[in-house]
Design an enzyme around this catalytic site. Sequence first.
Site, PDB file in Angstrom:
ATOM      1  N   GLY A  97       0.807  -1.218   0.000  1.00  0.00           N
ATOM      2  CA  GLY A  97       0.000   0.000   0.000  1.00  0.00           C
ATOM      3  C   GLY A  97       0.840   1.268   0.000  1.00  0.00           C
ATOM      4  CB  SER A  98       0.069   4.590   1.402  1.00  0.00           C
ATOM      5  OG  SER A  98      -1.175   4.699   0.744  1.00  0.00           O
ATOM      6  CB  THR A  99       4.587   1.457   3.264  1.00  0.00           C
ATOM      7  OG1 THR A  99       4.322   0.253   2.528  1.00  0.00           O
ATOM      8  CG2 THR A  99       3.753   1.484   4.535  1.00  0.00           C
ATOM      9  CB  ILE A 100       5.073   1.614  -2.303  1.00  0.00           C
ATOM     10  CG1 ILE A 100       5.280   0.150  -1.876  1.00  0.00           C
ATOM     11  CG2 ILE A 100       5.726   1.851  -3.655  1.00  0.00           C
ATOM     12  CD1 ILE A 100       6.734  -0.250  -1.668  1.00  0.00           C
ATOM     13  CE  LYS A 101      -0.209   6.667  -1.649  1.00  0.00           C
ATOM     14  NZ  LYS A 101      -1.364   7.298  -0.968  1.00  0.00           N
TER      15      LYS A 101
END
Length: 551
Positions: free
Chosen positions: A284-288
Site C-alpha cells: 500500500g501507501s508505504t511505497i509512496k
Amino acid sequence: MKLWRHYTVVVLFLGACSALAARVTYLNVTERAFLQEQGDARSLRLETMPAYRGVVYDRHGEPLAVSTPVMAVWTDPSFVQLDGDDIDALAGVLELDPHELARDLEADAGRAFFYLKRRVPWEMAERARQLQIDGIYFQREYRRYYPAADTSAHVVGMTNIDDLGLEGIELSFEPHLRGSHGSKRVLKDRRGETIKDLEFIEAPRFGSDLYLSLDLRLQFLAFRELKAAVLAHRAVSGSLVMLDARSGEILALVNSPSYNPNDLSQGNGAGMRNRAVTDSYEPGSTIKPFTVLAALETGRYQPETTIETAPGYFRVGNKLVQDPVNRGTITLVQALQKSSQVGIAKVALDLSPQAVFEVLNRAGIGGFVGTGLPGENAGSLTDRGLDNAVVRTTLAYGYGLAVSPLQLARGYLSLATGGLSLPLSILREDEVPAGDRVFDAKLCRQVLEMLETVTEDAGTAPLARVPGYRIAGKTGTSRKVSAHGYDDERHVALFAGIAPVTDPRLVMVVLINEPGGEAKGGGTVAAPVFGRVAARALRLLGVKPDEVSAI
C-alpha cells in the site's frame, strides 16, 4: 568293604577334577579368543559421549538457546520381561500411562531397543534408577532450553528430540551449532550400570556458539507491544521488524501469534510461522516515498512542486483513482503527508514507465534479503506491463507488488542510510559493512524530511510521534484479495518509520494483518505500536533526544 567305597569316591572325585582341569586347559588353549569375545560381549560396551550443542546468545551475551543434560530411559523388550508391578512403578515415576506402556512393550516385544521415555530430568531418572528394576537402562543426552521462550521463538527456532535443528537459527546454522559425538569403551555389570571407563576412543567435539544481532531487551519490548495490539484490534496476526540504521543488523523481529519452543504440547501450528520473513503483502501507501524519490531524481520535481488533485478523483483507463476528499492544489510534500492517491498517481504518470520500478528495485524491494532465516520470501516485483498506465499508477501507491515486512524494512533502510544499500544480518556484526550507494544522499534527506510531516498533526500518523525525537514514517492500508477481487472488509495496516530523523538509528516496520475492530488504517492501528516501541527503544539504546527545532 567300607575302605573300598572310600577309595572309589576319592578316585571318582579326582577323575572329575582332572577332567575339568583338562577341559579348562583345552578351552584356554584352543578357544581362548572365542571365549574372550563372548565375555566381552556380555560386559563391554561402546558408549556414545553426546556432544554439547553450541549456545545461541543475543548481541549482549544473553542466552537464547542452551543445552541442558537429561537422560533417556530404555529397555530391551526381546530380552527383558517386565511384570505388572515393575510397569506400574516405572510409569508412576516417569509420569506415563501404565496401560499404554504395557501395550507398547507388548507390541515391541521382538525389538532389542525401546525408549521408555526421553528427555527425562535427572531427578526423575534418579528416582527410576532407585527402583532397581533389572533390564532398565539409562543414557545421557541433551535437551535444548530456550530462556526467552515465545519472545524469540521465530528467530531462534527449535530442535527435535534428537537435538537437530528444525526451525529458525537452529536449522539454518545447524552445521555451526551441532558438534560431533564421541565414544568410549566401558565395563558394565549385569544391571547395565557402568563399572569402569576402559578406553576413550574419540572425544566429543562441542558445537560452536553463535551471537545474534538481536537485542533481547528490544525483542521483549517489541513482542509485548505487538501482541497487545493484535489482541486489542482482534487481528489475525502481526509482525514487527526493527533494524539498526547504522549497520543493517536486525535488532528485533517478532510475530504474533507465537509459540513456546519449550512446550509444543499446545500445538499452535499457526503461531510457528515466521510471518515477518515468510509472508508477503501488498504494501500500500508505504511505497509512496519511493515514488516521490523517483520524481526527485528527475530534477523536475522539488518538495514544494504543486500538483492539481481537484476534483479529488480522476480516471486512468478503466480505473478510478480517488482521494477521500478533494484536496485541490497540493505540494509534493503534502501529497506524501496526506497520502494522496490522486497526487502520487499523477506524479507517477508524469515519470518514465520504468522510473518507479527502478527505484524500488534499487531499494531491494522484491529481492532476496539473504539473512539466512528459513523460508525467506523474495516477494514479487515485476516490470511486466509497465507500458500500461493502470499498472504504473497502482505500483506508485503500493499495489501490484508483494513484499515481506523484512523486505520493506530493508527498503526504508536505504533511505535512513542516505542512499546506501546495506546487507541485513541476523548475526552480530563486529564491523559496519561499507554498503553500495543506490540513491543520492541529498535526495534521501529530502524524502526523510518530507516523511517527518507524516507524523505531524496534519499528517496521517501523529500517533507515531515520540516526545523529544524527530520521527519520519509512512502509513499504509492495503485491501486483501479474496476470491472475488479486493475485499473492502479485510485490510493490512502498516507503518514504516525511521527514528530519529536527525541521525537515524532505528528503522522499524509494523504490520497488523486483518484488524477486526473499527480501526483499520495504518495510522490508527500500526503507527501507535511504532510510537510506543520506538520511545522505549531509543532510551534503552541511549539515543540523545533532539533539540526542539523546526525543519
